[in-house]
Design a protein around this motif. Structure first.
Motif, mmCIF file in Angstrom:
data_model
loop_
_atom_site.group_PDB
_atom_site.id
_atom_site.type_symbol
_atom_site.label_atom_id
_atom_site.label_comp_id
_atom_site.label_asym_id
_atom_site.label_seq_id
_atom_site.Cartn_x
_atom_site.Cartn_y
_atom_site.Cartn_z
ATOM 1 N N GLN A 578 -76.193 26.263 38.369
ATOM 2 C CA GLN A 578 -75.135 27.210 39.181
ATOM 3 C C GLN A 578 -75.248 28.424 39.011
ATOM 4 O OE1 GLN A 578 -75.011 25.913 42.118
ATOM 5 N NE2 GLN A 578 -75.896 24.128 41.365
ATOM 6 N N LEU A 579 -74.942 28.952 37.813
ATOM 7 C CA LEU A 579 -74.821 30.331 37.076
ATOM 8 C C LEU A 579 -76.222 31.064 37.346
ATOM 9 C CD1 LEU A 579 -73.051 30.169 33.872
ATOM 10 C CD2 LEU A 579 -72.385 31.258 35.749
ATOM 11 N N LEU A 580 -77.258 30.393 36.897
ATOM 12 C CA LEU A 580 -78.461 31.001 37.273
ATOM 13 C C LEU A 580 -78.697 31.301 38.665
ATOM 14 C CD1 LEU A 580 -80.848 29.332 34.677
ATOM 15 C CD2 LEU A 580 -80.090 31.527 34.537
ATOM 16 N N LEU A 581 -78.262 30.282 39.505
ATOM 17 C CA LEU A 581 -78.582 30.381 41.021
ATOM 18 C C LEU A 581 -77.876 31.442 41.566
ATOM 19 C CD1 LEU A 581 -78.622 26.507 42.050
ATOM 20 C CD2 LEU A 581 -80.724 28.120 41.963
ATOM 21 N N LYS A 582 -76.465 31.605 40.866
ATOM 22 C CA LYS A 582 -75.679 32.891 41.618
ATOM 23 C C LYS A 582 -76.528 34.104 41.284
ATOM 24 C CE LYS A 582 -71.060 34.704 41.446
ATOM 25 N NZ LYS A 582 -71.618 35.748 42.152
ATOM 26 N N THR A 583 -76.792 34.329 39.941
ATOM 27 C CA THR A 583 -77.507 35.496 39.648
ATOM 28 C C THR A 583 -78.721 35.634 40.469
ATOM 29 O OG1 THR A 583 -76.898 34.927 37.545
ATOM 30 C CG2 THR A 583 -78.606 36.742 37.774
ATOM 31 N N GLN A 584 -79.236 34.512 40.827
ATOM 32 C CA GLN A 584 -80.532 34.551 41.501
ATOM 33 C C GLN A 584 -80.137 34.906 43.112
ATOM 34 O OE1 GLN A 584 -83.297 33.624 40.172
ATOM 35 N NE2 GLN A 584 -84.884 33.145 41.661
ATOM 36 N N THR A 585 -79.058 34.408 43.693
ATOM 37 C CA THR A 585 -78.825 34.944 45.198
ATOM 38 C C THR A 585 -78.362 36.212 45.225
ATOM 39 O OG1 THR A 585 -76.850 33.621 44.623
ATOM 40 C CG2 THR A 585 -78.393 32.813 46.126
ATOM 41 N N ASP A 586 -77.881 36.649 43.976
ATOM 42 C CA ASP A 586 -77.384 38.305 43.846
ATOM 43 C C ASP A 586 -78.756 38.964 43.381
ATOM 44 O OD1 ASP A 586 -75.020 37.349 44.028
ATOM 45 O OD2 ASP A 586 -74.289 37.548 42.113
ATOM 46 N N PHE A 587 -79.745 38.095 43.231
ATOM 47 C CA PHE A 587 -81.081 38.887 42.664
ATOM 48 C C PHE A 587 -81.791 39.759 43.671
ATOM 49 C CE2 PHE A 587 -85.416 38.157 41.247
ATOM 50 C CZ PHE A 587 -85.232 38.105 39.909
ATOM 51 N N ASN A 588 -81.552 39.265 44.964
ATOM 52 C CA ASN A 588 -82.266 40.301 46.019
ATOM 53 C C ASN A 588 -81.890 41.703 46.026
ATOM 54 O OD1 ASN A 588 -83.548 37.955 46.721
ATOM 55 N ND2 ASN A 588 -82.041 37.282 48.226
ATOM 56 N N ASP A 589 -80.356 41.830 45.337
ATOM 57 C CA ASP A 589 -79.868 43.100 45.300
ATOM 58 C C ASP A 589 -80.168 43.672 43.912
ATOM 59 O OD1 ASP A 589 -78.539 41.849 47.167
ATOM 60 O OD2 ASP A 589 -76.598 41.517 46.183
ATOM 61 N N LEU A 590 -81.008 43.040 42.880
ATOM 62 C CA LEU A 590 -81.361 43.485 41.634
ATOM 63 C C LEU A 590 -82.032 44.778 41.721
ATOM 64 C CD1 LEU A 590 -81.678 40.333 39.340
ATOM 65 C CD2 LEU A 590 -79.742 41.789 39.791
ATOM 66 N N GLU A 591 -82.068 45.763 41.221
ATOM 67 C CA GLU A 591 -83.238 46.800 41.307
ATOM 68 C C GLU A 591 -84.500 46.350 40.480
ATOM 69 O OE1 GLU A 591 -80.920 50.289 39.597
ATOM 70 O OE2 GLU A 591 -79.434 49.852 40.946
ATOM 71 N N ASP A 592 -85.476 46.940 40.938
ATOM 72 C CA ASP A 592 -86.929 46.540 40.334
ATOM 73 C C ASP A 592 -86.901 46.650 38.941
ATOM 74 O OD1 ASP A 592 -87.777 45.707 42.665
ATOM 75 O OD2 ASP A 592 -88.980 47.600 43.132
#
Length: 1093
Positions: A578-592
């Protein structure tokens, strides 16, 4: 005229600092048709009233237009227009007074001329050649400069007339290099001479003819450096890199000059580093030639070390929390890198004695900078001086460990650096010999609370140590390691909350991961000590500056999970997911450039390994970002040398010089992430098999083009590895889908075998291709495929022989020495490895297509026959025989039509001195008996005494011989089993029994046990002995086979063997007699067999 004014405005705006204005002008400029552009640009260059920067911009644009779009623009112009352009350029060079503009117009002329040499080498602009000759002899210095500049820019200007003009060219260069009055002419002439040498680097006769120009070039190097111009020195570095043999006649002078400049503190750092670069480059491109000048090399060592001492005092150093990248232009970094490279280039035998005496003195110097440099130098030479340092490792390690207690923090840092580097360079010897001293020294250094920088580096050294540490060595220290790491982690978590410092925590988290990774299940007791804190970091460390810490913590959690296994990790698994998934959903906001991306991607793959099939449910979330990262397209640019000067390597660009004034630039950001992502896709396909089928189509579309992704080897390897795995995943969709997918990849795979430049990647591609053919089977290649594959394999075999000849020639070279021999042996091993892959591909083709592929194979026949000539190296003969073994095994009885080529060599090879060759020959006899057919009977008969001779030889069971011997035993068994008329079975059987079981070659062991079962089940009197007296012996053979894992539960023969034992069990007395001869291990093995089979 109004149009021209408008164009000037446009040129002005192209240089505008305002992005919008510039972008609009670029679009407007791109919209102007080519011929109009040329007219306007030429007018601007010739317009005396135009501002200088407008003229400069016009000149640069015209050169770029000719360099990048010549074919689109120039041939379409009218003849008159073409003539006018040529005339305008020459007039402009003659009349232009501003030297800067004149130089740029010369660049345009050179660029145009480069494109006007036709395919036969005719220069279609003869007026330019005439202009060159006239100008070089002109009294006008400006024109002499122009001529030299054009020749420097395009040394191939004479085309096919070069040989004709050779003396003229030489005279022109000599005359200009001796121009007493004009230093700039001497400099330009030296650069032009270097440029000419470089463009003819593959013409030894020409290099020899021009060798008397070198003293003049060296003189110009010396002069120009003191005028603040390092362009000629850069040319000398290029010659050392590309045409080192040119320097041979004046090597001593070249080295002396480089050494003198490097030692001169009046020159800039950049110039001194370039002078050193001449020597270092030669150690890489002409090591054997340089090894004859050890005196000068020895004098260069103190220069490199002196550069490494050039450090600045920095009060803040020990407390810095952000590691800024090393300053790449600094002398310290340059000196260290030079030392590393020259040690690798010339080898430790020469370099260690030269370096060691200096280092020992430096380590005793009261000034910390010298001690620091001495330790960093030790770290730098470990790779190049590996063998020689290994011999005195005891003395080195004891000495370095003392410096973990040095009063100066930066020296302690350097000591940690040396330990970390040696732990990698000398693994696992280093770990085995020094574990107790090193672990305690590092743990002690990690407690240095007042110097976080040193703490962090001690933790980093510990990571290097544990990564390559054998598990059994680490276990005794586990308790102490874990307690220390835990205390530091807790303390640093507090610091993070109070002060926001994180450097040490980032390293400690990775140290914990590394310890867990090595300790595996032994880490279970400590799991609960760490997991809550680690999860806490991931949950709460969401600020931008904690991205790296969070990424490393995610890595740590997944590595601990993998280490302790599914059972222990499961209760936490869904929370972690769940933690990883949360990072993953915010992932689209991660910079390149977010470092978390690559940690996340690797963590997912570990979770997949832990959870197995249960991971499938997360694929929809994981695959998006993974595909995005795997699809990164790097920024690339084809630049000419002039443009390159404006781009720097600091912005993450790397350049490859393509010669002819052209360079290829690539921005390396994101390449490692792309490679990791591709590797993870391979991991999913491998772990999830049919569970991955939904994604096979998009992954195969991504991977196939990546076989040609030449910017990163790891990406191509992953692409190759993925192919057979994707086919396996796709199987569940039925044959039609599978065939479509195979068609999509097949062409590209075959082509990349033909074009792949790197031998390590090539072997992966060939291996994968062979696996695919085995998977797809008969009918998977059409005629075009076969034709192309045949041509490529033929090419590989021809290249194999050619490379052997080249190595033979190098052994006759005047610079040949033992280090050269080492390099040649490495090349040889590489070649043989590719040969094994040719054999893999042929094996897969023969086993799928059987006899009908033989007519295709005939184009390779003569080359394979060459491999088994008695004069060839043993590896060639081994693999040549293996290929014929496959022909017999899969293509009989037709294989016999080639018997004249391989039968004699095969029988002779049974007694070869090389065990690998004996093994291949013995296997061949076995398949002749089993599959060959009637025609091979006489050869089976002839082989038996030879095989028995090998088996009964005194040292036949020695480690290096045992595999060959076991293949001989198996072959004797196959002849008795399939061709009993060829052997005196009754006489041989008792001997054969005494040779069993086979312990090394598991595949052949199965054949021998199968045959043994046949013999026992048919109550063969010789095998059972009078009154079954041989049964105890047979029990021992079976028990040893089971405990040596030569008999596996899944083999059909394990059931047959179990039945033999059960039959004996029923007759009490015989059973007792049989079991009583067995030792404990053997009794357990018999019991295991009965329980499982």
């Amino acid at each position: 005229m109004a149009e021209q004014q408008h164009f000037y405005l446009l040129l002005g705006n192209l240089m505008s600092p305002d992005n919008n204005a510039r972008q609009q002008s670029e679009e407007a400029y791109d919209g102007i048709p080519g011929p109009t552009k040329i007219t306007f640009l030429l007018q601007a260059i010739r317009d005396a009233s135009a501002a200088e920067e407008v003229k400069q911009m016009a000149a640069v644009l015209l050169r770029r237009l000719l360099s990048s779009s010549f074919e689109e623009v120039y041939p379409g112009l009218t003849q008159d227009m073409q003539t006018a352009i040529k005339t305008e350029l020459l007039t402009s060079i003659q009349s232009e007074t501003a030297p800067n503009i004149r130089k740029k117009v010369c660049d345009i002329a050179a660029e145009l001329c480069r494109n006007l040499i036709d395919d036969d080498g005719n220069n279609q602009w003869p007026e330019l050649l005439k202009f060159l000759f006239d100008s070089v002899n002109s009294t006008n210095v400006g024109l002499r400069e122009a001529a030299l500049h054009i020749f420097w820019n395009f040394p191939g200007i004479f085309g096919n007339q070069q040989q004709h003009y050779m003396e003229v060219i030489k005279r022109m260069l000599v005359q200009c290099m001796q121009d007493e009055e004009n230093p700039q002419i001497r400099t330009l002439a030296a650069r032009a001479a270097s440029s000419f040498v470089l463009s003819n680097e593959s013409n030894p006769a020409l290099l020899k003819h021009f060798s008397d120009l070198l003293p003049g070039i060296l003189q110009a190097v010396n002069e120009s450096c003191y005028q603040g111009d390092d362009s000629v020195l850069k040319s000398l570095v290029e010659i050392a890199d590309t045409a080192p043999k040119y320097l041979r006649p004046n090597l001593e002078a070249t080295l002396q000059l480089s050494l003198k400049l490097c030692a001169d503190n009046n020159l800039t750092n950049m110039q001194r580093q370039l002078a050193l670069e001449v020597i270092v480059t030669l150690s890489e491109t002409a090591a054997a030639m340089l090894r004859k000048h050890t005196a000068i090399v020895a004098q260069s060592v103190p220069q490199m070390l002196a550069m490494m001492v050039d450090l600045e005092e920095d009060e803040e150093w020990a407390m810095a929390d952000e590691l800024e990248d090393d300053d790449f232009d600094s002398n310290a970094v340059a000196g260290e890198s030079a030392l590393d490279r020259i040690a690798c280039g010339l080898g430790g035998k020469i370099m260690l004695p030269m370096i060691k005496q200096h280092i020992m003195q430096m380590l005793q110097n009261p000034d910390w900078k010298y001690r620091h440099a001495g330790l960093m130098a030790l770290s730098a030479i470990g790779e190049g001086c590996h063998q020689q340092m290994e011999a005195i490792l005891n003395e080195i390690v004891s000495f370095v460990l003392l410096f973990c207690q040095d009063p100066h923090p930066r020296v302690r840092y350097a000591a940690c650096n040396a330990i970390g580097q040696m732990a990698t360079d000398f693994a696992p010897t280093f770990q085995k010999k020094f574990h107790d001293k090193v672990i305690s020294a590092l743990l002690q250094t990690m407690e240095d609370q007042t110097n976080p920088r040193v703490q962090a580096h001690a933790a980093a050294a510990l990571i290097n140590f544990t990564e390559d540490c054998p598990k059994s060595l680490l276990i005794p220290y586990l308790d102490s390691l874990v307690q220390h790491l835990h205390v530091i982690m807790v303390a640093k978590l507090q610091e993070l909350i109070q002060k926001g410092t994180k450097l040490v925590l980032e390293q400690v988290v990775t140290s914990i991961a590394s310890v867990a990774d090595t300790a595996e299940e032994k880490f279970v007791p400590y799991y609960d000590l760490f997991m809550p804190s680690l999860k806490h970091i991931v949950e709460n460390g969401v600020q931008k500056e904690l991205r790296l810490l969070r990424g490393k913590t995610i890595e740590c959690i997944s590595l601990i999970g993998l280490a302790v296994g599914k059972e222990k990790f499961m209760p936490d698994a869904s929370a972690v997911m769940q933690l990883l998934l949360k990072t993953q959903t915010d992932f689209n906001d991660l910079e390149d450039d977010d470092p978390q991306t690559s940690y996340m991607i690797s963590a997912w793959a570990r979770m997949c390994k832990i959870l197995g099939k249960e991971f499938q449910q997360y694929l929809p979330v994981v695959m998006g970002p993974l595909m995005k990262t795997a699809s990164i397209k790097p920024e690339v640019a084809l630049l000419d040398t002039q443009d390159m000067e404006n781009m720097s390597e600091d912005d993450g660009w790397e350049f490859v010089n393509l010669g002819d004034q052209q360079s290829f630039g690539i921005k390396t950001a994101g390449l490692e992430e792309k490679a990791t992502a591709c590797q993870m896709l391979v991991c999913y396909a491998k772990e999830l098999k049919e569970g991955f089928v939904e994604y096979t189509e998009q992954v195969v579309k991504l991977m196939v083009p990546l076989l040609k992704f030449y910017f990163h080897d790891g990406v191509r390897v992953a692409a190759a590895e993925s192919m057979p795995l994707l086919l396996e995943c796709a199987r569940v969709r039925g044959p039609e889908y599978l065939t479509q997918m195979w068609h999509f990849m097949c062409d590209a795979l075959i082509k990349s075998i033909g074009t792949e430049p790197d031998s390590d990647v090539l072997s992966e591609i060939m291996h994968s291709f062979a696996k695919c053919i085995e998977l797809m089977g008969d009918g998977c290649l059409n005629n075009e495929h076969f034709e192309e594959l045949g041509g490529i394999l033929k090419g590989k075999l021809e290249e194999h022989f050619k490379n052997q000849e080249l190595r033979h020639a190098k052994r006759q070279d005047e610079d040949y020495d033992e280090q050269v021999e080492e390099t040649l042996q490495d090349e040889d091993e590489n070649d043989v490895y590719i040969l094994t892959k040719v054999s893999d591909i042929l094996h897969s083709v023969f086993s799928s297509y059987k006899e009908k592929v033989l007519p295709w194979f005939e184009q390779l026949l003569q080359l394979i026959v060459n491999l088994i000539c008695p004069s060839r190296p043993w590896a060639d003969r081994q693999w040549g025989l293996c290929i014929f073994d496959d022909v017999v095994e899969h293509c009989s009885p037709s294989s016999f039509k080639y018997a004249e080529y391989f039968l004699r060599p095969m029988l002779q090879s049974l007694c070869d001195t090389s065990p690998e060759v004996r093994q291949a020959a013995a296997y061949g006899v076995g398949v002749m008996a089993q599959y060959g057919g009637e025609s091979y009977r006489p050869f089976c008969t002839e082989a038996i005494p030879l095989l028995v001779g090998v088996i009964q030889a005194a040292d036949s069971k020695a480690k290096e011989n045992v595999n060959a011997t076991e293949n001989c035993i198996s072959a004797v068994g196959k002849v008795m089993r399939y061709r009993p008329e060829c052997a005196n079975v009754n006489e041989i059987l008792p001997h054969w029994l005494s040779w069993l079981p086979l312990n090394e070659d598991k595949e052949e062991a199965v054949h021998t046990f199968d045959f043994l079962c046949d013999l026992i089940e048919s109550n063969n009197p010789i095998v059972l002995g009078p009154d079954n007296s041989n049964l105890p012996k047979i029990f021992v053979i079976i028990a040893d086979g089971v405990s040596g894992e030569s008999v596996k539960n899944e083999d059909a023969c394990s059931k047959r063997l179990a039945n033999v034992i059960r039959q004996v069990q029923v007759s009490g007395g015989l059973w007792t007699q049989c079991v009583s001869t067995l030792n404990e291990t053997q009794q357990k093995a018999i019991q295991d067999l009965l329980n499982t089979a």
